[in-house]
Design an enzyme around this catalytic site. Sequence first.
Site, PDB file in Angstrom:
ATOM      1  N   ASN A   1      52.494  25.525  10.157  1.00  0.00           N
ATOM      2  CA  ASN A   1      52.879  26.929  10.001  1.00  0.00           C
ATOM      3  C   ASN A   1      53.801  27.113   8.802  1.00  0.00           C
ATOM      4  O   ASN A   1      54.613  26.247   8.491  1.00  0.00           O
ATOM      5  CB  ASN A   1      53.573  27.428  11.277  1.00  0.00           C
TER       6      ASN A   1
ATOM      7  N   HIS B   1      52.166  22.664   5.105  1.00  0.00           N
ATOM      8  CA  HIS B   1      51.503  23.696   4.299  1.00  0.00           C
ATOM      9  C   HIS B   1      52.497  24.556   3.524  1.00  0.00           C
ATOM     10  O   HIS B   1      52.142  25.614   3.030  1.00  0.00           O
ATOM     11  CB  HIS B   1      50.604  24.568   5.192  1.00  0.00           C
TER      12      HIS B   1
END
Length: 240
Positions: A102, A119
């Site tokens: 997330n 990410h």
Amino acid sequence: MDALIARARALLARAENVAVLCGAGVSAESGVPTFRGQGGLWQDHRPEDLATPQAFDRDPELVWRWYNWRRGLIAACRPNPAHLALARLQERKPGLCLITQNVDGLQQLAGSRDVIELHGSIWRLRCTACGAEAEDRRPALPALPRCAACGGLLRPGVVWFGEQLDPVLLERAWQTAGACQAMLVVGTSAVVQPVASLAGVAKAAGAALIEVNLVTTANSQSADLTLLGPAGRILPQLTA
Ligand SMILES: [Zn+2]
């Protein structure tokens, strides 16, 4: 279910090092929108056409409009009981390491430290000219934000389609998976590589695999146990 919860608690209690692999399912319960199915303003744009280096080269202002919209949506979200339970578990297990897919920063907002953001983060900005990084939590940024150091164009500090994950973070995630005695896989189908391999690495190293998800996934077969349900309901029972 109570028996499964008790077993999961026992596995966690036994583990000195706990690793947690978090996916979008954890943040969905906070109302963080997924990439898809949003409709409205951006329904004519596919994420693949906005979250790429090519899209940014072509039209950085369009990409930044989209990110400012998403920043505004995420800024209105609060950590949910799943985030809070994981932060609490880390207090009890200082060796606990969280690996997340997330980019919303909600896990840190809940109090977790040393989160590996595979990410990246929507709150991080990176200069396309000098590479400097900065954190900026304002929901809306100028149309084309500029680097304070060199004046270069800033881009979101997230991993886009077609980009590689940061090898340093990936190596840390790999080490974490290989050194834990229990791994919680929460809210992710973990089908995207290389994240999909992390559970396998933990398993191969002898860790107990505990899956928490709404539905069974490709991990369920190798998991020692799968707890089906919302992470916000199950994790507080594991960590109470
Ligand atoms: Zn710069």
